[in-house]
Motif scaffolding. Structure first.
Motif, PDB file in Angstrom:
ATOM      1  N   LEU A 229     -28.826 -83.505 -69.275  1.00 27.53           N
ATOM      2  CA  LEU A 229     -29.522 -84.635 -68.413  1.00 27.53           C
ATOM      3  C   LEU A 229     -29.918 -83.645 -67.137  1.00 27.53           C
ATOM      4  O   LEU A 229     -30.848 -84.088 -66.502  1.00 27.53           O
ATOM      5  N   ALA A 230     -29.047 -82.792 -66.540  1.00 28.64           N
ATOM      6  CA  ALA A 230     -29.313 -81.994 -65.565  1.00 28.64           C
ATOM      7  C   ALA A 230     -30.810 -81.481 -65.696  1.00 28.64           C
ATOM      8  O   ALA A 230     -31.631 -81.406 -64.659  1.00 28.64           O
ATOM      9  N   GLY A 231     -30.962 -80.675 -66.504  1.00 31.89           N
ATOM     10  CA  GLY A 231     -32.100 -79.975 -67.266  1.00 31.89           C
ATOM     11  C   GLY A 231     -33.432 -80.757 -67.186  1.00 31.89           C
ATOM     12  O   GLY A 231     -34.433 -80.442 -66.615  1.00 31.89           O
ATOM     13  N   ASN A 232     -32.998 -81.932 -67.942  1.00 27.33           N
ATOM     14  CA  ASN A 232     -34.253 -83.055 -68.069  1.00 27.33           C
ATOM     15  C   ASN A 232     -34.512 -83.701 -66.599  1.00 27.33           C
ATOM     16  O   ASN A 232     -35.636 -83.836 -66.308  1.00 27.33           O
ATOM     17  N   SER A 233     -33.512 -84.043 -65.997  1.00 24.90           N
ATOM     18  CA  SER A 233     -33.743 -84.949 -64.662  1.00 24.90           C
ATOM     19  C   SER A 233     -34.204 -84.044 -63.620  1.00 24.90           C
ATOM     20  O   SER A 233     -35.030 -84.346 -62.810  1.00 24.90           O
ATOM     21  N   ALA A 234     -34.108 -82.928 -63.605  1.00 24.33           N
ATOM     22  CA  ALA A 234     -34.543 -82.110 -62.448  1.00 24.33           C
ATOM     23  C   ALA A 234     -36.200 -81.932 -62.552  1.00 24.33           C
ATOM     24  O   ALA A 234     -36.900 -81.747 -61.695  1.00 24.33           O
ATOM     25  N   GLN A 235     -36.554 -81.795 -64.070  1.00 24.29           N
ATOM     26  CA  GLN A 235     -37.943 -81.625 -64.205  1.00 24.29           C
ATOM     27  C   GLN A 235     -38.592 -82.956 -63.708  1.00 24.29           C
ATOM     28  O   GLN A 235     -39.833 -82.785 -63.030  1.00 24.29           O
ATOM     29  N   THR A 236     -38.074 -84.181 -63.884  1.00 23.39           N
ATOM     30  CA  THR A 236     -38.421 -85.430 -63.661  1.00 23.39           C
ATOM     31  C   THR A 236     -38.864 -85.505 -62.214  1.00 23.39           C
ATOM     32  O   THR A 236     -39.766 -86.022 -61.448  1.00 23.39           O
ATOM     33  N   TYR A 237     -37.730 -85.188 -61.401  1.00 22.96           N
ATOM     34  CA  TYR A 237     -37.820 -85.407 -59.982  1.00 22.96           C
ATOM     35  C   TYR A 237     -38.572 -84.277 -59.264  1.00 22.96           C
ATOM     36  O   TYR A 237     -39.212 -84.685 -58.299  1.00 22.96           O
ATOM     37  N   VAL A 238     -39.058 -83.194 -59.864  1.00 21.30           N
ATOM     38  CA  VAL A 238     -39.969 -82.328 -59.358  1.00 21.30           C
ATOM     39  C   VAL A 238     -41.361 -82.821 -59.415  1.00 21.30           C
ATOM     40  O   VAL A 238     -42.109 -82.962 -58.562  1.00 21.30           O
TER      41      VAL A 238
END
Length: 418
Positions: A229-238
């Motif tokens: 989830l960290a790897g996924n959410s980081a992309q989305t928030y970028v």
């Protein structure tokens, strides 16, 4: 075969179903309704570059902190009382912050609001498991879709509402939606008088087994989902933070850049419908992860290498990559056997996952400014993809968080939802 294949009437749980869907619809309003109106808000409340950046970081930080705290509240008060507390915080925070005279009191009340929504993020998966254990895929599909609609709806209507009134009424009005969520839950709780819905697994005689404390810090499943989830959410928030300014920097006008962000956001809708209905049927969910990861990579490369040509195509690819988030929400129930386990897994994964999402967008800007290179910043997205795939490998096998607890081995004899 999953329990979703069992045809059980939803009659008697309509209030819970409506409550889950409306809760999901309301969860992103406070996150995405302020930024479109920030220029108007600054006329009354002076924001600086620092406080604007702080505002952008509040959501993932609050979601991280309260993601880790909420499982304790669930264990102490139960799901429904925790939900009511979360809604109360969201309503009070949204209504009160519009009356704040200066920026730090506005930010403080924003934290109260986001604390409520952060708790709401965590209680959703265990609510689905408690009320709809035989329809997890279907109900998850519904609520993830409502999350996508809410993410689109708030920024879409914030400016028109402000044009009809003012910015205070516009951002404060979303508190009404959070308040409305209470209505179906009150109906459900009234209808459930005398009805026992076990939050623990039951044996063949219908006797509930209390579960020993689960320590997610020692669970391979919990860490795997948190990393994923960290790897996924980081992309989305970028993307939510940097896509418009990046595209403007590379030559697109303000309107076109804003439209690309809206396109990215709305593409979460079709994958939200698809993923929870499709992925539970896969023996290896990582197959779906790889397909959506390919979409992310295509989008990243296209937006970086050709930002002003075929821009919509690259944004569409990245937008479809958001299917990885829907998989994360689904796994909170597929990788747990009990309502309590689902709550612990949801809180831990979202807590650490959103912590990563808070750090990476900030570093993205720091790296870009320090190197004067978008290439160096975009290389961070490659790192996020690798982190996400590592987590996906860990959670691919059908092991649950209860399996990682040494005191819950006896639960393996009970009925599972895998």
């Amino acid at each position: 075969m999953t329990k979703d294949s069992v045809a059980t009437p939803i009659r008697g749980r309509i209030g819970a179903l409506l409550g889950i869907l409306l809760l999901a619809l309301s969860l992103r309003a406070a996150v995405v309704s302020v930024s479109p109106l920030l220029a108007r808000i600054e006329a009354d409340i002076p924001f600086t570059e620092f406080t604007t950046g702080l505002l952008a970081m509040l959501a993932p930080i609050a979601f991280a902190v309260f993601g880790l705290l909420t499982p304790r509240l669930i264990k102490s008060f139960g799901l429904e009382k925790t939900l009511i507390i979360s809604l109360a915080l969201a309503v009070v925070g949204q209504l009160a912050r519009v009356f704040m005279p200066e920026v730090y009191s506005f930010l403080a009340l924003s934290i109260v609001t986001l604390a409520g929504y952060g708790m709401g993020n965590v209680v959703l998966p265990p609510l689905v498991k408690k009320y709809f254990p035989e329809r997890i895929g279907l109900v998850t599909s519904g609520y993830v879709t409502m999350l996508a609609i809410g993410t689109w709806m708030a920024p879409q209507f914030s400016v028109p509402l402000a044009n009809l009134s003012n910015w205070k009424i516009s951002i404060g009005s979303w508190a009404v939606l959070s308040g409305v969520v209470l209505i179906p839950w009150m109906v459900q709780l009234f209808a459930d008088r005398g009805v026992t819905r076990a939050e623990h697994p039951v044996n063949a005689n219908g006797v509930a087994h209390p579960i020993a404390k689960i320590n997610p810090w020692k669970s391979k499943v919990a860490w795997g989902l948190a990393i994923y989830l960290a790897g996924n959410s980081a992309q989305t928030y970028v993307y939510f933070t940097w896509l418009p300014p990046y595209l403007q920097n590379r030559g697109l006008d303000e309107l076109a850049a804003g439209n690309m962000l809206a396109l990215f956001a709305i593409l979460g809708l079709p994958v939200s419908l698809l993923v929870p209905l499709w992925v539970p049927r896969l023996k290896n969910p990582i197959i779906a992860v790889l397909i959506f990861t390919a979409c992310w990579i295509t989008g990243h490369l296209g937006i970086f290498l050709s930002p002003t040509h075929n821009t919509a195509l690259w944004v569409c690819a990245a937008g479809l990559g958001q299917g990885t988030f829907a998989i994360a929400l689904l796994m909170m129930n597929l990788r747990s056997r009990t309502t309590y386990g689902s709550g612990v897994l949801s809180g831990f994964a979202q807590g650490l996952g959103y912590a990563g999402a808070a750090i990476v967008p900030m570093l993205f800007g720091v790296v870009q400014k320090a190197t004067d290179s978008w290439g160096a910043a975009f290389s961070m997205l490659a790192g996020c993809v690798v982190v996400m795939l590592i987590g996906a490998v860990i959670i691919n096998s059908p092991r649950t968080i209860e399996d990682d607890s040494p005191n819950t081995e006896d639960l393996g004899k009970l009925e599972r939802i895998d």
